[in-house]
Design an enzyme around this catalytic site. Sequence first.
Site, PDB file in Angstrom:
ATOM      1  N   ASP A  14       0.813  -1.213   0.000  1.00 50.46           N
ATOM      2  CA  ASP A  14       0.000   0.000   0.000  1.00 50.46           C
ATOM      3  C   ASP A  14       0.847   1.263   0.000  1.00 50.46           C
ATOM      4  OD1 ASP A  14      -2.646  -0.521  -0.388  1.00 50.46           O
ATOM      5  OD2 ASP A  14      -3.294   0.221   1.561  1.00 50.46           O
TER       6      ASP A  14
ATOM      7  N   ASP B 117     -11.208  -5.969  10.998  1.00 48.91           N
ATOM      8  CA  ASP B 117     -11.138  -7.420  11.160  1.00 48.91           C
ATOM      9  C   ASP B 117     -12.207  -7.927  12.127  1.00 48.91           C
ATOM     10  OD1 ASP B 117      -9.964  -6.103  13.250  1.00 48.91           O
ATOM     11  OD2 ASP B 117      -8.003  -7.042  13.066  1.00 48.91           O
TER      12      ASP B 117
END
Length: 760
Positions: free
Chosen positions: A140, A445
């Site tokens: 990223d 998550d």
Amino acid sequence: MGNEGYVPLFETRRAKGTVLYRVFAASIFAGICLIWVYRLSRIPKEGEDGRFAWIGLLGAEIWFGFYWILTQATRWNRVYRHTFKDRLSQRYENELPGVDVFVCTADPTIEPPIMVINTVLSVMAYDYPPEKLSVYLSDDGGSELTYYALLEAAEFAKHWIPYCKRYKVEPRSPAAYFVTVSADAIDHHQAKDFWVIKKLYKEMENQIQNAVKLGRISEEVRSKCKGFSQWDPNSSRRDHDTILRILVRNPNSRDVEGCVLPTLVYLAREKRPKHHHNFKAGAMNALIRVSSNISNGQVILNVDCDMYSNNSMAIRDALCFFMDEEEGQEVAFVQFPQNFENMTKNDLYSNSLRVIYEVEFHGMDGYGGTMYVGTGCFHRRETLCGRKFIKGSKFDMKREISGQREESRIHELEENSRSLASCTFEENTQWGKEMGLKYGCPVEDVITGLSIQCHGWKSVYCNPTRKAFLGVAPTTLTQTLVQHKRWTEGDFQILFTKYSPAWYAHGKISFGLQLGYCCFCFWCSNSLATLFYSIVPSLYLLKGISLFPQVSSPWLIPFAYVIISKYTWSFVEFLGCGGTILGWWNDQRIWLYKRTSSYLFAFIDTILNSLGYSDTAFVITSKVDDEDVSERYKKEVMEFGDSSPMFTVLATLAILNLYCFLGFLNKAISGEGIAEAYEKMPLQILLCGVLVLLNLPLYQALYLRKDKGKLPSSVAFKSMAFAVSACICFQYLYKKKCAIRNIRNCYYPRLRAYHEDFRA
């Protein structure tokens, strides 16, 4: 169990002594109830000393009791799993599913490329058929340096993977292997290969490190390696096209022994300043889509770039749960614990989260599965894509993997997959909502795992003797507190979203699992009660006002029983998880520091965010420290070193408690005496004294230390000013209240008598 002759691929064992623990917990709850009764029945009347403090302590003790009840959900029904990998091999060795491994990195500065590729190499070397294994690196940061490191790793893998399999190497991260294994311990048949492979690794490491020091890729390297043309000179880490390179994916990509290598793919998804990229969740969703077009493995493993594989059999452990004929059909994901290789002997910052991973997650597993914690987790691909569980459905994990593609088609495959990682692909789709990882929360998550479980799936917690993954824990107090602020802020935000376990999960998962989720969601709510308990009793101790039962009072018994029982059990539990005595003490200290700083700031930021006054930010924990910091960490010397607002809060509380304790001792010695004071205020003395002892590292950092890890002078001055101001204000308000009360006691009777005479 349904099928005649069925032999399970895993077994589940209940924790021993569960009944005894439940009786013990019930006795503590009875003690908590008696404490509540004591507080409620003895609230001082209007105008009496300590009324405000008494009501505040009542509120704090109600909260502590409520939160203690929540924590019992993680201890009430613990289970432990054991896999039978030999049975898996006997039945399905030729029918094993494809596995896609996602490794995520975001910043080459704080996540060094050499660390990233060690993680990549460790998962490429799994004990698993290489034609069914694919590894994807999501960068990223869009860094040429990370891409170059991956190119070097692809070449080194041709030597490293056969070496690992030939000699059954553990761990399979080269850096970790060469640190833990010395040449003297190597068998003489292996010695030659050991030195050859170590030399190759050092050459690769030097080339990568030289490029990192240079800060760019040399023209010589660019001319030799393909792929650098995809980097636009005008692009930046936040503004660039999709960069996708399939580095290993054809029959000609073989290791030095002629065996096929696992697929290896580099991805830097497209980023534009005007498009929100959704942090790690966005990166994971791009990986899910791209991998579905390249390898489409039925199982997905995601790991952080600092979490290398420490157990080459971990995939087979996970598959024992997925492929079990009876119970495997309902398993959505298998979560392994996060463990760290750089822990000090006494776990200075309590980063191992020992009790959480060795006790509490096993407790959640007993109610239908633990939570997804973002790394070290194996998923069924279809569950991440939003598929709901339907009872009685059969999911085939034995599909054939498509053959290797010819080299001439690699470029075509890259072009077809590149659009799947564009920043506009998800517009007007269900990605981030019903598909993939969920958006809108720093702990994507947790809500993703909860959503999967609410779709009818179960999860499994697998904690083998040989740890599956090892990572790098924070080595400074700043890093630790910032990391926990991010976690607790994200968990607390869940309560204000549609995914709140309090109502979203109601009726969809077991009540025990609901409580388990709430236990973590309410982490930062503990800050207010802890802060009150850390300040007010100490201030009243300074004035000699008792807020707890005296030694001679029978009401001291429930307080004493709850305190002694709770902390004795905590101590035994911690040692049973492999901790040390000093490690437990460090754990209590960090528990206090987190609740009065990380949790407090997380609580405030969450409230401000919900009111629209601040935005959520994702902070990456640095994996790089200078030599001085590392040396102090190894010696277990606490690292402060900066002027963080959290340190100002901690230092203020430490000085306040020290001032109150010393002031109390001075008055007790010069007045009624220590014994008499102890008879009157035993628990306040104990509480203030323990707080002072826990804060010893802070006092050293404020006044005694000379190294760079001490607290800055600015923090010392501010904290002293705040602490002294708090004491002065308290004494002023107390004197004013006493004066008003004296006036009332003196003149009110006269006025009342005068009024009665006048009426007569």
